[in-house]
Design a protein around this motif. Structure first.
Motif, PDB file in Angstrom:
ATOM      1  N   UNK A  33      -4.872   0.597  -5.143  1.00 16.60           N
ATOM      2  CA  UNK A  33      -5.706  -0.149  -4.206  1.00 16.60           C
ATOM      3  C   UNK A  33      -5.287  -1.608  -4.131  1.00 16.60           C
ATOM      4  N   UNK A  34      -4.694  -2.129  -5.217  1.00 20.75           N
ATOM      5  CA  UNK A  34      -4.253  -3.525  -5.211  1.00 20.75           C
ATOM      6  C   UNK A  34      -3.129  -3.736  -4.204  1.00 20.75           C
ATOM      7  N   UNK A  35      -2.208  -2.764  -4.095  1.00 19.46           N
ATOM      8  CA  UNK A  35      -1.125  -2.897  -3.120  1.00 19.46           C
ATOM      9  C   UNK A  35      -1.678  -2.874  -1.702  1.00 19.46           C
ATOM     10  N   UNK A  36      -2.648  -2.017  -1.459  1.00 14.40           N
ATOM     11  CA  UNK A  36      -3.270  -1.989  -0.136  1.00 14.40           C
ATOM     12  C   UNK A  36      -3.991  -3.298   0.145  1.00 14.40           C
ATOM     13  N   UNK A  37      -4.617  -3.866  -0.882  1.00 16.40           N
ATOM     14  CA  UNK A  37      -5.318  -5.137  -0.696  1.00 16.40           C
ATOM     15  C   UNK A  37      -4.337  -6.268  -0.397  1.00 16.40           C
ATOM     16  N   UNK A  38      -3.150  -6.220  -0.999  1.00 11.73           N
ATOM     17  CA  UNK A  38      -2.125  -7.217  -0.677  1.00 11.73           C
ATOM     18  C   UNK A  38      -1.760  -7.126   0.802  1.00 11.73           C
ATOM     19  N   UNK A  39      -1.581  -5.902   1.308  1.00 13.92           N
ATOM     20  CA  UNK A  39      -1.249  -5.744   2.732  1.00 13.92           C
ATOM     21  C   UNK A  39      -2.377  -6.271   3.612  1.00 13.92           C
ATOM     22  N   UNK A  40      -3.619  -5.982   3.242  1.00 11.46           N
ATOM     23  CA  UNK A  40      -4.756  -6.482   4.024  1.00 11.46           C
ATOM     24  C   UNK A  40      -4.804  -8.008   3.998  1.00 11.46           C
ATOM     25  N   UNK A  74     -17.080  -7.324  -8.258  1.00 12.19           N
ATOM     26  CA  UNK A  74     -17.393  -6.029  -7.656  1.00 12.19           C
ATOM     27  C   UNK A  74     -16.116  -5.389  -7.139  1.00 12.19           C
ATOM     28  N   UNK A  75     -16.161  -4.091  -6.963  1.00 11.93           N
ATOM     29  CA  UNK A  75     -15.003  -3.377  -6.444  1.00 11.93           C
ATOM     30  C   UNK A  75     -14.754  -3.779  -4.993  1.00 11.93           C
ATOM     31  N   UNK A  76     -13.467  -3.825  -4.620  1.00 10.21           N
ATOM     32  CA  UNK A  76     -13.122  -4.196  -3.250  1.00 10.21           C
ATOM     33  C   UNK A  76     -13.669  -3.161  -2.272  1.00 10.21           C
ATOM     34  N   UNK A  77     -14.184  -3.589  -1.139  1.00  8.71           N
ATOM     35  CA  UNK A  77     -14.698  -2.636  -0.146  1.00  8.71           C
ATOM     36  C   UNK A  77     -13.566  -1.882   0.529  1.00  8.71           C
ATOM     37  N   UNK A  78     -13.931  -0.970   1.425  1.00  4.83           N
ATOM     38  CA  UNK A  78     -12.940  -0.201   2.171  1.00  4.83           C
ATOM     39  C   UNK A  78     -12.086  -1.139   3.015  1.00  4.83           C
ATOM     40  N   UNK A  79     -10.917  -0.618   3.442  1.00  8.38           N
ATOM     41  CA  UNK A  79      -9.914  -1.464   4.088  1.00  8.38           C
ATOM     42  C   UNK A  79     -10.468  -2.262   5.258  1.00  8.38           C
ATOM     43  N   UNK A  80     -11.141  -1.608   6.188  1.00  7.03           N
ATOM     44  CA  UNK A  80     -11.621  -2.302   7.381  1.00  7.03           C
ATOM     45  C   UNK A  80     -12.641  -3.378   7.014  1.00  7.03           C
TER      46      UNK A  80
END
Length: 803
Positions: free
Chosen positions: A265-272, A212-218
């Motif tokens: 979104x993958x770069x943001x997911x790495x930061x998360x 499934x697609x990754x959820x929102x950042x929070x």
């Protein structure tokens, strides 16, 4: 007679019915199992369609064959694509054991093959089997006892301070409690190993039903924090450090949910992921750690709970690679689709889920083979250290390489002109066929060995022809210049990153002995044996005027390990006194006073000391030392008579290898040597050399890895600004603030010399300089003996060790 023997008979009466030879139906599942058994990996992707079956249908059938072994339990239906539904994740896979019938049960998967896998114990210790032999070490004496009895994620006895201790291993046998909410109730219920395997089978059959697609950042951060441990799959445009852009990052939770982020979104997911800091499970997780350091340079790397590539490598280091598909096939009996056939999203998702699912059987196998502590306390803590080294890189002086390029080009033109003049015409020096024509037919030089395409013109043949014609010297020199220019002088500038630094890739799971290797560029092969080659090292510099380079090199480490494992009293005593070991060897073997030993005699003893662990023969010594084979054999015989402990060790370790099929390092790293059972005498001899060398070179690799972990820990604990840049053979290279050189040198030397307790002292030579070549020795503290001046480079000229 030989011509008749080689003649192909083409007139035999053979009837060939082409129609009967047409491919029809075959037992696809039986073929897949057979191919996996014999490691025909590339052929799996080339299995032909059955009669009336198209290519796409064939690929689907291959995936169905895998699913048939472990049918997926019911999973929540997803909309087409990757599905917008995020709340609560997919339905849990149905509980209960794997089906009865063909497939192995969960219990057999965990033990690596039923009762045999469960009862296969750690091999008995070799310590004490032979007089004076020391073929194993107490692990607690090296890295300290493990803390408590409860397994922890990402924590090890020699891990850097501050490394978090998180939840117990997800996917371990039996029920595992998940993280708890404030009220005391588990926030998630981890899936069992059988459920994770079933979910992987479902994802192989149809990734869209599971991913499934990754959820929102929070929401993603909260979900990651609740997991404690996540499987990861990371796909980039380029896997090399700092060169690729993320295409997809997949995260598989212990609850069985798999989310995938793509593109930006993958770069943001790495930061998360860096922020939430769950421990990660993956197949070669280091690239993800490097990406995390790019996104958050000041944050500590994500803790690593398990790396399936390194686990598989420890279990079978003889394989040149450990693809995840092979590991999954061997441990779970599932067939992953070829990575090239998958979009990045599906590939990342399958990688994340596969790593999580295959972890339990790998853990069971590591424990059964006695490799768990080596894995958790040496290999895993090294991953974030290597990631930082790749991220930092090493500075390179472009101007110095440009000057070398001009000089080398001029020398190449000069040598070409002189060679053409001596022959009488121009020809292509790089063409073996044209060179063969000139050497053996125009100049009528003695012909060497014959190959399939003609007479050989390789380096060994040209060396023998040196006295025959003056152009041979010039030709060998031309080859050296052209190789150095193309391999290093011209290639390195193209690999320098935007920050002016080279970022190599370090490999933990390639060399069979446990040594690290590097690629793109291979910094293990920067030349040091010739003045010309050493000039290339001058281009490796400190990255700032306020910094300098510091190199710490183990002196004669393999010879010291040989003294320890063999228990030879003469060799141990010489090292204990800090004597010139090579001079004393020559004196003992030749029955001379050490003061009477000539430089040539010392050199010959040095060759034997360092070559004996690589199976040096009388021919090898005679060719290197310029003496007859009879003289060389006499020296070797006298050497073994004098150093009887070494002779006994070599006989004993070969017998152990033949009996058990494997040899081990002092810390239990294993290597199987099937060559010892070969009918071919040359293969058996190669196997004997591997058996002798592996405990020596592999132990040196283990010592270096432990030293790297401890040095990294102590540098950060002391608040020093030194950064580890490179590991090359027995040497560590650092970039150090000029005001901290003395403190760093003392810390590094003391840490490396006490990394492992041997019966002979480990000695480290430290050098400092503004470039890698122009370094000067840094004196040892008062009262300590100085090193033999050539000890650190004593292995030069020995050739490459047996891998």
């Amino acid at each position: 007679a030989s011509r008749e023997l080689m003649r192909i008979v083409r007139d035999l009466p053979i009837a060939l019915d082409l129609e009967r030879a047409r491919l029809g139906r075959y037992d696809r599942e039986a073929v897949i199992r057979l191919f996996r058994e014999f490691e025909f990996r590339s052929l799996l992707d080339r299995l032909p369609p059955l009669a009336g079956e198209g290519a796409e249908e064939a690929r689907a059938a291959l995936r169905a064959t895998a699913e048939a072994a472990f049918p997926a339990a019911r999973v929540g239906a997803r909309p087409a694509g990757w599905g917008p539904e995020r709340g609560g994740g997919p339905e849990r896979a149905g509980g209960g054991p794997a089906r009865d019938g063909a497939g192995p049960t969960a219990a057999t998967a965990l033990t690596g093959g039923g009762a045999e896998g469960a009862t296969r114990g750690r091999p008995r210790s070799l310590l004490g089997e032979g007089v004076g032999l020391q073929l194993s070490l107490d692990f607690d004496a090296v890295v300290g006892p493990t803390a408590g009895t409860k397994a922890t994620e990402g924590a090890a006895a020699i891990a850097p301070p501050g490394a978090p201790v998180t939840a117990p291993a997800a996917g371990a046998p039996g029920p595992v409690a998940g993280p708890r909410e404030p009220g005391g109730r588990p926030s998630i219920v981890p899936a069992s190993p059988a459920e994770l395997r079933d979910r992987l089978a479902a994802a192989i059959a149809d990734p869209g039903r599971v991913l499934e697609a990754a959820p929102a950042d929070d929401e993603l951060t909260a979900w990651l924090a609740a997991q404690g441990v996540v499987g990861v799959g990371f796909v980039q445009t380029d896997p090399r450090p700092l060169r690729g852009e993320p295409l997809a990052l997949a995260l598989a939770g212990v609850d069985g949910r798999v989310v995938v982020a793509t593109d930006t979104a993958a770069r943001a997911a790495v930061r998360r992921l860096v922020e939430a800091r769950p421990a990660v499970v993956g197949h070669e997780v280091k690239p993800l750690l490097v990406a995390g350091l790019v996104e958050a340079p000041d944050a500590p790397p994500v803790p690593v709970a398990f790396d399936t590539q390194i686990a598989a490598y420890l279990l079978n280091a003889s394989l040149r690679s450990q693809p995840l598909a092979d590991v999954v096939a061997e441990r779970l009996d599932l067939v992953l689709p070829p990575a090239a056939d998958l979009p990045p999203v599906a590939r990342a998702g399958l990688d994340a889920l596969a790593a999580l699912a295959v972890r339990p059987p790998l853990e069971a196998a590591l424990a059964a083979e006695g490799l768990e502590r080596l894995f958790r306390e040496v290999e895993l803590p090294l991953i974030p250290i290597l990631a930082r080294m790749e991220r930092i890189g090493v500075a390179v002086d472009r101007a110095a390489l440009a000057v070398l390029d001009e000089e080398f080009a001029a020398e190449i033109r000069r040598l070409e002109a002189e060679i053409y003049a001596s022959v009488g015409h121009e020809f292509n020096l790089g063409s073996p066929k044209q060179l063969e024509q000139v050497l053996f037919f125009e100049l009528n030089l003695p012909k060497g060995r014959r190959t399939k395409t003609g007479y050989s013109t390789d380096a060994s043949v040209l060396e023998e022809l040196r006295p025959a014609h003056p152009m041979i010297d010039k030709l060998l020199e031309w080859r050296m210049y052209t190789k150095l220019r193309s391999t290093y002088v011209q290639a390195l500038p193209a690999l320098i990153g935007p920050d002016g630094r080279l970022h190599t890739t370090f490999h933990q799971a390639v060399a069979a002995t446990g040594r690290l290797s590097s690629s793109d560029p291979n910094l293990q092969n920067i030349p040091i044996r010739t003045p010309l080659g050493r000039r290339i090292r001058r281009a490796f510099v400190a990255g700032d005027p306020a910094l300098t380079l510091l190199a710490a090199d183990y002196s004669q480490i393999e010879l010291r390990i040989l003294a320890h494992v063999s228990g030879d009293e003469h060799l141990r005593e010489a090292f204990a006194r800090g004597a010139d070991v090579h001079r004393e060897t020559a004196a003992r073997v030749l029955r001379k006073d050490p003061a009477e030993v000539t430089p040539d005699e010392r050199s010959m003893a040095k060759m034997v000391n360092f070559g004996i662990a690589y199976g040096m023969s009388d021919f090898g010594l005679s060719s290197r030392a310029g003496i007859s084979r009879a003289e060389a054999q006499e020296f070797i015989n006298s050497y073994f008579a004098t150093y009887s402990g070494i002779s006994y060790y070599m006989l004993h370790i070969k017998e152990v290898a033949r009996r058990e099929g494997v040899v081990t390092t002092l810390l239990g790293r294993k290597r199987s040597i099937p060559e010892l059972a070969a009918r071919n005498q040359a293969l058996r001899a190669a196997g004997e050399r591997m058996a002798i060398n592996m405990p020596i070179q592999g132990t040196a690799a283990d010592i270096m890895k432990i030293a790297m972990i401890r040095v990294d820990e102590r540098l950060r604990a002391a608040g020093l600004g030194a950064r580890m840049l490179l590991q090359v053979h027995d040497e560590l290279v650092f970039e150090v603030p000029r005001g901290e050189v003395e403190a760093t040198a003392a810390l590094v030397r003391e840490t490396m010399e006490t990394a492992v307790p041997l019966d002979v002292p480990l000695v480290v030579e430290v050098k400092v300089g503004d470039d890698w070549e122009g370094m000067t020795p840094l004196g040892r503290p008062a009262g300590e003996a100085e090193l033999d001046e050539d000890a650190a480079s004593a292995a030069a000229g020995l050739g490459e060790p047996v891998a």
